[in-house]
Design an enzyme around this catalytic site. Structure first.
Site, mmCIF file in Angstrom:
data_model
loop_
_atom_site.group_PDB
_atom_site.id
_atom_site.type_symbol
_atom_site.label_atom_id
_atom_site.label_comp_id
_atom_site.label_asym_id
_atom_site.label_seq_id
_atom_site.Cartn_x
_atom_site.Cartn_y
_atom_site.Cartn_z
ATOM 1 N N CYS A 35 0.806 -1.219 0.000
ATOM 2 C CA CYS A 35 0.000 0.000 0.000
ATOM 3 C C CYS A 35 0.841 1.273 0.000
ATOM 4 O O CYS A 35 0.323 2.359 -0.226
ATOM 5 C CB CYS A 35 -0.941 -0.008 1.197
ATOM 6 S SG CYS A 35 -1.913 -1.522 1.308
ATOM 7 N N HIS B 271 -2.885 7.468 6.790
ATOM 8 C CA HIS B 271 -3.129 6.182 6.147
ATOM 9 C C HIS B 271 -4.550 5.729 6.464
ATOM 10 O O HIS B 271 -5.278 5.307 5.578
ATOM 11 C CB HIS B 271 -2.095 5.159 6.633
ATOM 12 C CG HIS B 271 -2.160 3.863 5.903
ATOM 13 N ND1 HIS B 271 -2.039 3.764 4.534
ATOM 14 C CD2 HIS B 271 -2.347 2.583 6.348
ATOM 15 C CE1 HIS B 271 -2.133 2.501 4.164
ATOM 16 N NE2 HIS B 271 -2.332 1.765 5.247
ATOM 17 N N GLU C 95 -1.570 4.834 14.385
ATOM 18 C CA GLU C 95 -1.223 6.052 13.648
ATOM 19 C C GLU C 95 -1.562 7.296 14.465
ATOM 20 O O GLU C 95 -0.796 8.266 14.471
ATOM 21 C CB GLU C 95 -1.940 6.087 12.298
ATOM 22 C CG GLU C 95 -1.458 7.223 11.406
ATOM 23 C CD GLU C 95 -1.962 7.140 9.986
ATOM 24 O OE1 GLU C 95 -1.468 7.913 9.142
ATOM 25 O OE2 GLU C 95 -2.867 6.313 9.707
ATOM 26 N N LYS D 240 -9.688 7.771 2.705
ATOM 27 C CA LYS D 240 -10.124 6.389 2.429
ATOM 28 C C LYS D 240 -11.559 6.167 2.902
ATOM 29 O O LYS D 240 -12.195 5.192 2.475
ATOM 30 C CB LYS D 240 -9.190 5.390 3.106
ATOM 31 C CG LYS D 240 -7.800 5.285 2.478
ATOM 32 C CD LYS D 240 -6.979 4.192 3.144
ATOM 33 C CE LYS D 240 -5.596 4.074 2.530
ATOM 34 N NZ LYS D 240 -4.697 5.177 2.937
ATOM 35 N N HIS E 63 -9.738 1.847 0.058
ATOM 36 C CA HIS E 63 -8.287 1.695 0.022
ATOM 37 C C HIS E 63 -7.865 1.250 -1.375
ATOM 38 O O HIS E 63 -8.102 0.112 -1.777
ATOM 39 C CB HIS E 63 -7.858 0.669 1.068
ATOM 40 C CG HIS E 63 -6.389 0.649 1.335
ATOM 41 N ND1 HIS E 63 -5.474 1.297 0.538
ATOM 42 C CD2 HIS E 63 -5.665 0.037 2.317
ATOM 43 C CE1 HIS E 63 -4.263 1.097 1.018
ATOM 44 N NE2 HIS E 63 -4.354 0.350 2.096
ATOM 45 N N PHE F 18 1.511 -3.587 3.908
ATOM 46 C CA PHE F 18 1.800 -4.923 4.416
ATOM 47 C C PHE F 18 3.294 -5.205 4.255
ATOM 48 O O PHE F 18 3.900 -4.870 3.238
ATOM 49 C CB PHE F 18 1.007 -5.979 3.636
ATOM 50 C CG PHE F 18 -0.456 -6.067 4.005
ATOM 51 C CD1 PHE F 18 -0.997 -5.282 5.006
ATOM 52 C CD2 PHE F 18 -1.288 -6.950 3.339
ATOM 53 C CE1 PHE F 18 -2.345 -5.378 5.340
ATOM 54 C CE2 PHE F 18 -2.633 -7.055 3.663
ATOM 55 C CZ PHE F 18 -3.165 -6.271 4.657
#
Length: 417
Positions: A165, A305, A316, A337, A342, A405
């Site tokens: 990502c 994110h 975060e 998002k 996403h 990831f």
């Protein structure tokens, strides 16, 4: 060696919110959700039956005929489309430029997963393997960078970045560095992804990564809310044209913003989960600030994110408080998002574009779908998450975070030119 300054002169986007950058930005600032039932395949037997799909995309607007379209996976079609818009927006004339000095650094987290799925499903054991001669070129994650360069004849730096990502944020960071080091005059950069398929949805469902709020897709992506239950899959492509400042000024280009810093780090912790204390997120934001030679107090907006996952949103938020201290409460923070889903390898490019437009237009798009009282005890709601409605403010500098990831983290900082 004196580093060159790098500016943004072109934007292009194909997203769940619109088939160009202007439509996408308008929808973002209006708090529109791009989610709905999956139309790409019959998802009735899946735990998740919705996604943020691109709507009404016509590849023949960008390709000469259907034969050419069939040579490209959908993710590459998105890449070509957003690159075309960005080139036109920048008024960069390929025929008047030194093509040796213009590059393409473009990403995808997964590549042509739909083409891979369809070729394998079509394999006939009795008749023997019959694969398309375009099978491999359609699925590899670097092919969109190659296709864009071939379309315009650009012979500068050309490659793909793959960091899940974080892929397109890494691509933007690399493009920024190549230009400021004097290796190119301009670079087309960003990312594209088209994961909404049996394999994509099935795979993420197996990990319990996706929201299963099938009764209300448009409200399923709810970052920083207690009731969040996973991310919503999105798709699309976003291209930015980064250009050496003097080169842009010499040709009278419109300048949206200046790219001033990029950071990278690793969590070194888990296959898919972010570090619970946000160690990698803390490091990447500090690295970006150091690269930009900026103090935390100079940042006005963070596009986080913020995927709407139980663990990631908490870590975060903790990281932001650690890096920004008391100034964290002066920031606007939002997760777009909540509207786009996403977009995986294309997410960072869209969210950097969002930061660019926030700096350009002095408006922060919202984090939608937060209901009053839907608060997580592990999240500090004194932070301004820009819930549900865009906020106008002077945005001199904005930071975009993307985490992938494998523990890959990347951040980019843009500011007013």
């Amino acid at each position: 060696m004196e580093l060159k300054r790098v500016v943004v002169t072109g934007l292009g986007a194909i997203t769940p919110l619109g088939n160009n950058a202007a439509e996408t930005w308008r929808a973002l600032t209006n708090g529109v959700s791009g989610a709905g039932p999956i139309t790409r395949f019959d998802a009735s037997k899946f735990k998740t039956q919705f996604a943020c799909e691109v709507k009404g995309f016509d590849p023949l607007a960008y390709f000469s005929d259907k034969k050419e379209v069939r040579k490209c996976d959908l993710y590459s079609q998105y890449a070509i489309a957003c690159a075309e818009e960005a080139v036109l927006d920048s008024k960069l004339d390929p025929e008047k430029e030194n093509k040796d000095r213009i590059g393409v650094i473009f990403s995808s987290g997964i590549g042509g997963i739909y083409s891979f799925q369809e070729e394998v499903r079509g394999y006939d054991q009795e008749r023997g393997p019959r694969f398309s001669p375009f099978f491999i070129p359609k699925i590899i994650a670097d092919i969109s960078a190659g296709l864009i360069s071939m379309r315009y004849g650009f012979r500068g730096p050309n490659f793909a970045t793959v960091s899940a990502c974080a892929s397109s944020t890494n691509a933007i960071g690399d493009a920024f560095n190549y230009i400021r080091l004097g290796k190119a005059n301009a670079i087309l950069t960003g990312g594209a992804e088209s994961p909404i398929s049996i394999v994509g949805v099935g795979g993420f469902n197996a990990m319990n990564a996706l929201s299963t709020r099938n009764h209300s897709p448009e409200t399923a992506s709810r970052p920083f809310s207690a009731s969040r239950d996973g991310f919503v899959m999105g798709e699309g492509g976003v291209c930015l044209i980064l250009e050496e400042m003097e080169h842009a000024l010499a040709r009278g280009a419109k300048i949206y913003a200046e790219v001033v810093g990029a950071g990278m780090s690793a969590d070194a912790y888990h296959l898919t989960a972010s570090h619970p204390d946000g160690l990698g997120a803390i490091l990447v934001m500090r690295n970006a600030l150091e690269d930009a030679d900026m103090k935390p107090e100079e940042i006005d907006y963070i596009n986080v994110h913020g995927t709407s996952t139980p663990v990631g949103d908490i870590s975060e938020a903790k990281a932001i408080k650690e890096v920004f201290g008391d100034h964290a409460y002066n920031l606007n923070i939002s997760s777009t998002k909540s509207m786009t889903g996403h977009m995986l390898g294309a997410a960072g490019a869209l969210e950097t574009m969002t930061c660019i437009m926030s700096v350009y237009d002095n408006i922060v798009p919202p984090t939608i779908n937060h209901a009053e009282g839907d608060n997580d005890p592990d999240i500090d709601y004194k932070l301004n998450f820009t819930f549900n409605k865009a906020q106008k403010r002077i945005v001199n500098a904005a930071l975009s975070n993307t985490f992938g990831f494998g523990g890959h983290n990347a951040s980019v900082i843009v500011k007013k030119f």
